[in-house]
Design a protein around this motif. Structure first.
Motif, mmCIF file in Angstrom:
data_model
loop_
_atom_site.group_PDB
_atom_site.id
_atom_site.type_symbol
_atom_site.label_atom_id
_atom_site.label_comp_id
_atom_site.label_asym_id
_atom_site.label_seq_id
_atom_site.Cartn_x
_atom_site.Cartn_y
_atom_site.Cartn_z
ATOM 1 N N ARG A 217 0.852 -1.226 0.056
ATOM 2 C CA ARG A 217 -0.124 0.049 -0.025
ATOM 3 C C ARG A 217 0.747 1.417 -0.010
ATOM 4 N N MET A 218 2.209 1.037 0.127
ATOM 5 C CA MET A 218 2.928 2.140 0.162
ATOM 6 C C MET A 218 4.607 1.946 -0.202
ATOM 7 N N ILE A 219 5.182 2.635 -0.892
ATOM 8 C CA ILE A 219 6.566 2.489 -1.075
ATOM 9 C C ILE A 219 7.308 3.601 -0.699
ATOM 10 N N SER A 220 8.342 3.398 0.109
ATOM 11 C CA SER A 220 9.192 4.452 0.774
ATOM 12 C C SER A 220 10.489 4.151 0.186
ATOM 13 N N PHE A 221 10.724 4.916 -1.021
ATOM 14 C CA PHE A 221 12.116 4.879 -1.560
ATOM 15 C C PHE A 221 13.231 6.106 -1.408
ATOM 16 N N THR A 222 14.339 5.521 -1.065
ATOM 17 C CA THR A 222 15.555 6.690 -1.148
ATOM 18 C C THR A 222 16.274 6.133 -2.044
ATOM 19 N N GLY A 223 16.823 7.123 -2.986
ATOM 20 C CA GLY A 223 17.716 6.922 -4.113
ATOM 21 C C GLY A 223 17.764 7.819 -5.027
ATOM 22 N N GLY A 224 18.033 7.235 -6.500
ATOM 23 C CA GLY A 224 18.175 8.302 -7.368
ATOM 24 C C GLY A 224 17.038 8.795 -8.163
ATOM 25 N N LEU A 225 17.064 9.765 -8.827
ATOM 26 C CA LEU A 225 15.959 10.457 -9.548
ATOM 27 C C LEU A 225 15.134 9.478 -10.507
#
Length: 470
Positions: A217-225
């Motif tokens: 239900r949710m995606i939490s992403f840290t990374g490149g554009l």
């Protein structure tokens, strides 16, 4: 890997190397699509368990996990330094921040509040009363990068557990060990099984299954554009929180304390070999102090000690891979070939790239427009604050910025006019505490992290209205 509360092995492995000397640190199981689907199926039940945990149980688990890490701090720091780019001193600071992130998560678990609603503000609703409260969203998929392999995972797992969600973490394939150690801390803390999975593997093998599954239900992403944009296109109708990097500017005006500015910005530029989304990349200096600032800045950058990550004397270790160092080398060479001046650095030795300072960099070069994610800064002279602000805003990123000035009006103008998610006054862009809202605009992403604000992203409001008789 930690699959729905159980440690499992697979026939295929990922090899984790120390970027300093390319020595093998460990081999970890590589997940396949079946593992992802199994993690999701188990997390469906885990989400129910998490949602039904009392607040005091969530608090106890988060505090216990923090205590476990505190009691094993050097083990965690050593793992961070072995598998990644950070020096042992930098790694210890990350462990301390992880402990703080979990402590804040425990505190915020008791403050997930709603409000009463005045339904009688609407004519005809005089006999209605009610409120709203926040409920957990369900299953969260978290995809994390290599540069903060422990605390950035904690920034997703801590708020998820505090708010009663299940979470599946896919850490960076080059730095999975720290995330697995975080899972160990939660196992020791008594987190119910199926609430947390940490699955190691190549994104090409498991990423799409995790992103597109309807139960997520949710995606939490840290990374490149580019990766963030790709995830957004594939995800479908899901909540997303994206922290996608930066090209952070810092402005230094003529009334600033130059020595303090130099000290702060050098640290902000070269911490963790510049592999930090908040890292200083562009410095705009008022022309009256340009020469003085430049001389002091270059001298301090030359003093930055590059070497063995485990030496207490080292300031900066290698980049995450020799390939990344070669990329930085090519970007610097592009700028030099087009007329930039090299003031210091520009030296690569394997995965090590030495602190590098340039000026007169053409505006169409990658070093000006894209996220360098390495130990390179560019200097540019400006005649006034308005020009500095315009140049600062003239990129497709807007995470954080810094300004050095002793004039409150200049500071407030920068606050109003800089198009970023955070502005540091008399500090570099590379400042953050784990309790503040953290995120940016434009290509820097959507949504906010920081425990309290991540909890808002990971919950939804539910309205309750009673119609009562007269």
């Amino acid at each position: 890997m930690f699959l729905a509360g159980e440690w499992v092995e697979r026939d295929k492995y990922l090899e984790v190397y120390n970027p300093q000397d390319n020595s093998l640190v460990a081999s970890v199981s590589a997940a396949n699509e079946k593992d992802v689907l199994h993690a999701i199926e188990e997390a469906i039940e885990g989400a129910e368990v998490a949602a039904n945990m009392s607040v005091h149980e969530r608090i106890s688990i988060l505090d216990s996990a923090a205590n476990w890490i505190k009691n094993n701090k050097e083990k965690y720091a050593t793992t961070i330094a072995l598998e990644g780019s950070k020096t042992i001193k930098e790694a210890r600071k990350e462990v301390s921040r992880c402990i703080e992130t979990l402590r804040i998560s425990a505190e915020e678990a008791r403050r997930i509040n709603g409000e009463t609603i005045s339904f009688d503000q609407m004519p005809g609703s005089e006999n209605r009363l009610g409120y709203y409260y926040r409920f957990p969203i369900g299953i969260i998929a978290a995809i994390t990068p290599f540069n903060d392999p422990l605390n950035l995972v904690a920034h997703k797992v801590g708020p998820a557990i505090a708010s009663g969600n299940a979470i599946i973490v896919k850490p960076a394939s080059v730095t999975p060990l720290s995330a697995l150690l975080l899972a160990e801390a939660f196992e020791k803390a008594g987190l119910p099984s199926k609430v947390l999975s940490v699955i190691s593997g190549n994104t090409r093998d498991i990423g799409d299954s995790l992103i597109t599954h309807p139960a997520i239900r949710m995606i939490s992403f840290t990374g490149g554009l580019a990766t963030g944009e790709s995830i957004m296109k594939k995800a479908g109708l899901k909540k997303t929180s994206m922290e996608l990097g930066a090209n952070s500017p810092v402005i230094v005006l003529e009334d600033a304390n130059i020595d303090e500015a130099v000290k702060s910005i050098v640290s902000g530029a070269f911490w963790a070999a510049g592999q930090n989304c908040l890292s200083v990349q562009r410095i705009y200096i008022q022309e009256e102090i340009y020469q003085d600032f430049t001389e002091k800045f270059v001298n301090r950058a030359k003093q930055y000690r590059v070497g063995d990550k485990f030496s207490e004397e080292t300031d900066m270790g290698p980049m995450i891979s020799e390939k990344e160092a070669q990329r930085i080398e090519s970007w610097v060479n592009e700028a030099l070939e087009n007329g930039a001046n090299l003031l210091c650095g520009g030296v690569r030795k394997g995965a090590f790239y030495y602190p590098t300072v340039l000026d007169n960099v053409p505006l169409d070069c990658k070093l000006v427009n894209e996220e360098v994610f390495g130990p390179v800064v560019t200097l540019q002279s400006v005649s006034n604050l308005d020009i500095a602000i315009k140049k600062s805003n003239d990129v497709n990123f807007g995470l954080q910025a810094g300004i050095f000035t002793n004039n409150i009006e200049n500071a407030l103008k920068a606050v109003q006019k800089l198009n970023v998610g955070g502005i540091m006054i008399n500090d570099s862009s590379d400042y953050r505490i784990d309790a503040m809202p953290f995120g940016g605009i434009k290509g820097s992403g959507i949504g906010r992290e920081g425990v309290k604000f991540a909890i808002q992203e990971m919950t939804e409001p539910k309205v309750v209205c009673f119609k009562v008789s007269n």
